[in-house]
Design an enzyme around this catalytic site. Structure first.
Site, mmCIF file in Angstrom:
data_model
loop_
_atom_site.group_PDB
_atom_site.id
_atom_site.type_symbol
_atom_site.label_atom_id
_atom_site.label_comp_id
_atom_site.label_asym_id
_atom_site.label_seq_id
_atom_site.Cartn_x
_atom_site.Cartn_y
_atom_site.Cartn_z
ATOM 1 N N LEU A 112 -40.134 114.030 72.087
ATOM 2 C CA LEU A 112 -40.636 113.410 73.314
ATOM 3 C C LEU A 112 -40.339 111.920 73.213
ATOM 4 O O LEU A 112 -40.322 111.354 72.112
ATOM 5 C CB LEU A 112 -42.144 113.625 73.465
ATOM 6 C CG LEU A 112 -42.636 115.055 73.703
ATOM 7 C CD1 LEU A 112 -44.167 115.096 73.648
ATOM 8 C CD2 LEU A 112 -42.137 115.586 75.033
ATOM 9 N N ASP A 113 -40.107 111.267 74.339
ATOM 10 C CA ASP A 113 -39.917 109.825 74.319
ATOM 11 C C ASP A 113 -41.143 109.168 73.694
ATOM 12 O O ASP A 113 -42.260 109.695 73.771
ATOM 13 C CB ASP A 113 -39.721 109.285 75.740
ATOM 14 C CG ASP A 113 -38.420 109.774 76.371
ATOM 15 O OD1 ASP A 113 -37.525 110.190 75.623
ATOM 16 O OD2 ASP A 113 -38.326 109.734 77.612
ATOM 17 N N ALA A 114 -40.946 107.996 73.104
ATOM 18 C CA ALA A 114 -42.032 107.319 72.397
ATOM 19 C C ALA A 114 -43.260 107.131 73.282
ATOM 20 O O ALA A 114 -44.394 107.298 72.836
ATOM 21 C CB ALA A 114 -41.546 105.968 71.871
#
Length: 244
Positions: A112-114
């Site tokens: 997942l994106d940060a």
């Protein structure tokens, strides 16, 4: 990594037959490629990783809740930051001896994106990692998101079908492209209209980098709090991107 090789070319530390090449060069058979090591960097102090909530765990896999603001693993611009990989090694000692899918991200088969929060599944042994990778490739596992976006979507349901590739004007970003992009499809369903925003259910029909964020921005409804693909100053004061 590709980023490290590109940096070596930019810094003149990589040569092909004695000359610094263009990044697009395709070397001829027999070419001599030399790579000089980067100068020793100062030791970075990495903050202690936070404990992540464990939703389920057994001897083979774990299901965890990744918080927003925590990168999944170290990458460009993230040296010195605690990562989910660090947190998992601390909470699951068995991962210290696991080298798949890669030593820097043991057991991590998707990301997942940060700044995106959400549920992730982690393999705790080699056989389980390979089984999970196969399930993701076969799309047996579905990925469903909630997104709060700017404006009111004109349709209750839609599929955004637009190929994605690197933004030719900003290589750290992705963009809808007309040439050389990879197939990307995102299904959206409006759950609720709120003042100035829409709450969406989003299904990933393909899994490309930043796919949801780029697709929603491309139709004029960027994710609230997304500083990369949405407005720099968010009128709603969101302190993170509203994607889960």
């Amino acid at each position: 990594s590709r980023t490290e090789v590109q940096r070596a070319i930019a810094e003149g530390r990589l040569t092909v037959d004695g000359a610094v090449p263009a990044k697009s060069l395709v070397p001829s058979p027999g070419a001599v490629i030399r790579l000089l090591s980067a100068p020793a960097a100062e030791q970075l102090v990495v903050a202690a990783p936070p404990a992540v909530p464990i939703l389920y765990a057994d001897a083979h896999l774990a299901v965890i809740a990744k918080p927003a603001g925590l990168p999944v693993y170290a990458g460009a611009g993230r040296q010195g930051r605690a990562t989910l990989a660090d947190a998992l090694r601390a909470q699951f000692p068995v991962l210290a001896g696991l080298a798949v899918p890669a030593p820097e991200r043991p057991g991590i088969v998707h990301r997942l994106d940060a700044d995106t929060s959400g549920v992730m599944v982690i393999g705790l042994d080699e056989a389980t990692v390979h089984a999970l990778q196969r399930l993701f490739r076969q799309r047996t596992i579905t990925k469903e998101y909630l997104a709060l976006v700017h404006g009111h979507m004109p349709l209750d349901r839609a599929i955004i079908d637009a190929p994605l590739g690197r933004d030719p004007h900003a290589r750290m970003r992705m963009a809808v492209v007309t040439d050389g992009g990879r197939e990307a499809r995102t299904a959206i369903c409006v759950r609720e209209h709120l003042p100035g925003v829409s709450l969406l259910e989003v299904d990933l029909l393909t899994g490309r980098t930043h796919q949801i964020r780029v697709h929603l921005a491309s139709v004029g409804h960027p994710v609230v709090g997304d500083r990369t693909y949405g407005p720099r100053r968010d009128e709603f004061g969101a302190r993170r991107q509203m994607l889960h």
